[in-house]
Design an enzyme around this catalytic site. Structure first.
Site, PDB file in Angstrom:
ATOM      1  CB  SER A  37      56.172  12.000  40.454  1.00 49.53           C
ATOM      2  OG  SER A  37      55.664  11.995  39.176  1.00 49.53           O
ATOM      3  CG  ASP A  50      56.618  15.061  38.602  1.00 49.85           C
ATOM      4  OD1 ASP A  50      55.721  14.393  38.083  1.00 49.85           O
ATOM      5  OD2 ASP A  50      57.801  14.679  38.651  1.00 49.85           O
ATOM      6  CD  GLU A 101      57.839   4.167  32.551  1.00 58.09           C
ATOM      7  OE1 GLU A 101      58.422   3.254  33.114  1.00 58.09           O
ATOM      8  OE2 GLU A 101      57.553   5.245  33.111  1.00 58.09           O
ATOM      9  CB  ALA A 102      51.351   1.444  29.640  1.00 57.66           C
ATOM     10  CG  ASN A 103      53.547   5.365  33.617  1.00 54.89           C
ATOM     11  OD1 ASN A 103      54.053   6.052  32.729  1.00 54.89           O
ATOM     12  ND2 ASN A 103      54.260   4.837  34.603  1.00 54.89           N
ATOM     13  N   PRO A 152      58.361  -5.466  42.102  1.00 55.35           N
ATOM     14  CG  PRO A 152      60.499  -5.487  43.055  1.00 55.35           C
ATOM     15  CD  PRO A 152      59.693  -6.085  41.941  1.00 55.35           C
ATOM     16  N   GLY A 169      59.237   0.738  42.520  1.00 56.93           N
ATOM     17  CA  GLY A 169      60.416   1.499  42.937  1.00 56.93           C
ATOM     18  C   GLY A 169      60.025   2.852  43.502  1.00 56.93           C
ATOM     19  NE  ARG A 175      53.951   0.423  40.471  1.00 54.84           N
ATOM     20  CZ  ARG A 175      53.259   1.348  41.140  1.00 54.84           C
ATOM     21  NH1 ARG A 175      51.963   1.184  41.360  1.00 54.84           N
ATOM     22  NH2 ARG A 175      53.848   2.439  41.589  1.00 54.84           N
TER      23      ARG A 175
HETATM   24  C1  G16 Z   1      58.073   7.130  38.161  1.00 54.56           C
HETATM   25  C2  G16 Z   1      59.035   6.771  37.075  1.00 54.56           C
HETATM   26  C3  G16 Z   1      58.327   5.992  35.991  1.00 54.56           C
HETATM   27  C4  G16 Z   1      57.647   4.783  36.606  1.00 54.56           C
HETATM   28  C5  G16 Z   1      56.752   5.193  37.779  1.00 54.56           C
HETATM   29  C6  G16 Z   1      56.227   4.023  38.543  1.00 54.56           C
HETATM   30  O1  G16 Z   1      57.071   7.943  37.642  1.00 54.56           O
HETATM   31  O2  G16 Z   1      59.595   7.955  36.549  1.00 54.56           O
HETATM   32  O3  G16 Z   1      59.282   5.603  35.039  1.00 54.56           O
HETATM   33  O4  G16 Z   1      56.861   4.123  35.669  1.00 54.56           O
HETATM   34  O5  G16 Z   1      57.498   5.966  38.694  1.00 54.56           O
HETATM   35  O6  G16 Z   1      57.327   3.280  39.011  1.00 54.56           O
HETATM   36  P1  G16 Z   1      57.154   2.040  39.936  1.00 54.56           P
HETATM   37  O7  G16 Z   1      56.220   1.116  39.234  1.00 54.56           O
HETATM   38  O8  G16 Z   1      58.533   1.474  40.073  1.00 54.56           O
HETATM   39  O9  G16 Z   1      56.566   2.508  41.227  1.00 54.56           O
HETATM   40  P2  G16 Z   1      56.637   9.276  38.384  1.00 54.56           P
HETATM   41  O10 G16 Z   1      55.679   9.921  37.468  1.00 54.56           O
HETATM   42  O11 G16 Z   1      56.045   8.859  39.693  1.00 54.56           O
HETATM   43  O12 G16 Z   1      57.938  10.024  38.546  1.00 54.56           O
END
Ligand code: G16
Length: 545
Positions: A61, A279, A372-374, A501, A503, A509
């Site tokens: 992604s 993605d 999510e804000a992102n 942390p 994921g 973060r």
């Molecule tokens: C993924 C998850 C999102 C999450 C993002 C960042 O997004 O699907 O829900 O907000 O990772 O996660 P983290 O802060 O734990 O690194 P994507 O778009 O990368 O699949």
């Protein structure tokens, strides 16, 4: 379990790997064995779901091009449940010599007797490592004795959609990429025609260009298909169309975190811009103000409020008593939460990061909007609400206005990918709502003003030392970290900060917001230094830029 070909998919190192926010993510070169094993696990998952089709997506992604990842998709297009994430982590980490035994033990514990009726479908993004990982996946599925279908290059949400279509016997739509575009574009055209009939004043404006940054990702190849089906209804001007490096200084994550346009684009004031991620499951919008000439971001919070406000009015017009709620995470800007509560008067919930958490919470409402804000989010409608809408739209005792509102809402539901956040579906939804409200981006942005905020990343030896509670808004470990964060926050007007942390990346973060950008930057930096000092920071101590 005897797995033919296992010897070709041996571990390259012994570094533990965990099924995180969105599956496994790390360097693509470390993933062959994990993905081979996930093929077998998906087969077992399918058997446990009475032979329902399971999806597997190969993507990292928003991560850099050299990373890759894998996530499993459950029968209704949802993310894998927590118990299975645990199985995935265990299977991914067992020594090569114990893989067969571990899988055998799992099938036995789960009461699975055969994998011959298991079905797995899979797809991949455009990363250089994806084709070889797709081969590993296919080998794993076949080694487990299951049937599979390779859908090639798809966006993540397209695969989620296809999985749901297959398992709903086509009720959700046709289980193909064509079926996906057909469903979304038919709904979009229908909704725009309703608006046309109502002679919206500025509808012509919405034939104008949307400038779209596709992050050089898999979405870039899909936009021309979308465009061909929309014709003049929406003109999309594509940048970062796949000819450059994936997610490099472009894409939704870059724009959101850096709070600036993708590098190299030329934005004129008033133009409507959007960015997908690698993605195409996230989208953010932005523009340069016609008066202040400043960059303005319309992120997931702004999309959520736009969608929730629109749906709330529409639900009211149907005359049905459906409860609508909105789900956010700790990253939601404080101003957005206040706006939702005070102005929209929609109940709002906060959950930990990760679409699976938001989706789950949103299911508690008749209509749940989550973002999510992102920029990762969608809306979901319960089966009973959907049936009530269908019934009311054909009920002769219901007024014409209410029937019309039910029809409209049913078409809006068709425009939404309810399985997971979907940048293409969200793009169409936003465009449709803006046209319906007769708003341009500047009007949309005026709903509320974001508190200035900053996100930082801190590299530490082991990010798992950071533990959180209260939907990630508080750190519960290392001891005293939260106390120190609270002391920093107290110094800033409207200050708020939290750490967690990641994921998906090997970092911690840091989020901070405050009354001014300068204050948000200082608070973020102070908290980043706390993390660095109290959680084993690597490299140089964070500095204020
Ligand atoms: C993924 C998850 C999102 C999450 C993002 C960042 O997004 O699907 O829900 O907000 O990772 O996660 P983290 O802060 O734990 O690194 P994507 O778009 O990368 O699949």
């Amino acid at each position: 379990m005897q797995l033919t070909g296992l010897k070709d998919y041996q571990k390259v190192d012994e570094i533990p790997i965990q099924y995180g926010t969105a599956g496994f993510r790390t360097k693509g070169s470390r993933l062959k064995h994990v993905i081979f094993r996930m093929g077998a696990l998906a087969a077992i998952r399918s058997a446990c779901q009475k032979g329902a089709t399971i999806g597997v997506m190969i993507t990292a992604s928003h991560n850099p091009e050299e990373d890759n990842g894998v996530k499993l998709v459950d029968p209704m297009g949802e993310m894998l449940g927590p118990e299975w994430e645990q199985y995935a982590t265990e299977i991914a980490n067992v020594p090569d010599s114990e893989v067969g035994t571990a899988l055998q033990k799992l099938t036995k514990n789960l009461g699975v007797t055969t994998l011959a009726n298991s079905r797995v479908v899979f797809a991949r993004d455009t990363r250089p490592s994806s084709p070889i990982l797709a081969e590993a996946l296919e080998a794993g599925i076949k080694a487990a004795g299951a049937q599979c279908q390779n859908f090639g290059l798809l966006t993540t949400p397209q695969l989620h959609y296809i999985v749901r279509c297959i398992n709903s016997n086509g009720e959700y739509g046709k289980p193909t990429e064509d079926g996906y575009f057909e469903k979304l574009t038919e709904a979009f055209v229908k909704l725009r025609n309703i608006r046309k009939a109502k002679k919206m004043k500025k509808l012509e404006t919405y034939k104008a260009c949307l400038y779209l940054d596709a992050a050089n990702g898999v979405g870039a190849g899909k936009v021309p298909i979308l465009q061909s089906k929309l014709g003049e209804l929406l003109q999309i001007n594509l940048v970062n169309d796949g000819s450059g490096k994936l997610n490099h200084e472009c894409g939704a994550d870059f724009v959101k975190v850096q709070q600036k346009p993708p590098t190299g684009v030329n934005m004129a004031p008033g133009q409507r811009w959007a960015s997908l991620d690698g993605d195409a499951d996230r989208i953010v919008f932005y523009f340069i103000g016609t008066t202040d000439k400043q960059f303005h971001l319309l992120d997931g919070d702004k999309i959520a409020t736009l969608v929730a406000g629109y749906l709330k009015d529409l639900v009211q017009a149907t005359g049905l008593s459906l409860n609508l709620g909105l789900v956010q995470t700790a990253y939601a800007n404080g101003s957005s939460t206040r706006y939702i509560t005070d102005q929209l008067q929609v109940p709002v919930a906060c959950v930990p990061t990760g679409v699976k958490h938001l989706h789950h919470k949103a299911q508690e409402f008749d209509i749940g909007v989550y973002f999510e804000a992102n920029g990762h989010g969608t809306a979901i409608v319960s089966d009973t609400s959907y049936s009530s809408l269908k019934k009311a739209s054909q009920d002769s005792t219901v007024s014409e206005e209410q029937k019309e509102a039910c029809d409209l809402l049913l078409s809006v539901i068709d425009l939404i990918n309810q399985t997971v956040g979907d940048a293409i579906s969200d793009l169409l939804l936003v465009e449709m709502i803006l046209a319906a409200l007769d708003w341009d981006v500047e009007q949309w942005n005026q709903a509320y003003t974001d508190l200035p905020n900053r996100q930082l990343k801190v590299k530490v030896k082991d990010r798992s030392v950071i533990q959180t509670t209260d939907a990630e808004r508080k750190a519960s470990f290392p001891k005293d970290l939260q106390k120190a964060i609270d002391q920093s926050v107290a110094k800033y007007s409207h200050g708020r900060s939290f750490v967690r942390p990641s994921g998906t990346e090997d970092i911690v973060r840091v989020y901070a917001e405050a009354v001014s950008q300068d204050a948000a930057d200082k608070l973020a930096n102070e908290v980043a230094v706390l993390v660095f000092k109290m959680a084993g920071g690597l490299g140089e101590e964070p500095k204020l830029h």
